[in-house]
Design a protein around this motif. Sequence first.
Motif: not given
Length: 233
Positions: A155-171
Amino acid sequence: MNSIIETRELTLKYLGPIVKKHGFNVKLSAGKQAKIERKTPGGTDILAFDMLNYNPSFRIRYAFCKINTHVNNILLNFQEKIRLPLQDDKRSWFIFFSYNTLHKPNETAYLPYMETEEDVQKCVSIMSSFIEDTGLPLLARFEDLREVDKIINGEERWDTDWLKPYVLGGNFYLKRFIISRLAGLGSYDRVLSFISDFYTSHFDDQQYGNNYKARMAEVKELDKMLKNIKPLY
C-alpha cells in the motif's frame, strides 16, 4: 595488527564458527574480502564482507543479500531479447540489506575501528548480535517472495529503493515487476499501472525523457513475457 590480511584472518577466526553453525561456507578470496554463502531452496544467501583499510586501524563492512534463481532466470531470458543498460547474471542478487540500510542509510559502516585482536573480538560480538537477531530472520523471511512483494509493492508504494531499508539494486523497476508476478498476491496490475503512469509522466522531460521512454518500452516487453509465467505460490 600489521595488515588488512591479518585483520581479515583474525575476524574470520571469530566470525567463522558463528556463521558456519547456520550452514554458511567460508572461503577466503583475494585481498580484503571473504566469500560467505549458503544454498537455499530458492537460490543463495550471502553475507557480503570486506575490510576497510585505515592502517594502523581497520574496519569491517558487511551486509546480507539473496540470490533468487526464479527472478534471475526471468531476467536472463529477458536480456536475450532486450539489451538492458545494467546487465544481470546468475549471481545477481535481488535484495540487499545491512545494519546501515535499516538504521543509518546515509552511512556504509557502523562497527568500531580495530587495532588489536581484542577490538576484533568486540566487533564480531556486535556483528553476531545483528546476524542472529535480525540478519538470519530476514533472510528466512525473504525466501518467500510474497514477503518482499508486500514491502516494495504494498500500500505504501516505493518509487525507488534509494535510501530504503531493503535495496533491489540494478533494474529495480523490472525486479519489482517480476517479484509481483511470482508472488501472486494481486499487486501485478496495480504495479504495472503505477510504473506506466510514472514513466509516461516524464516523457516530456527535456533531459531524461528518452530514458523514460526506453524504460517504458522495456516494461511493456517484460509484461508480455510475464503473462506466460505462473506465480510460485
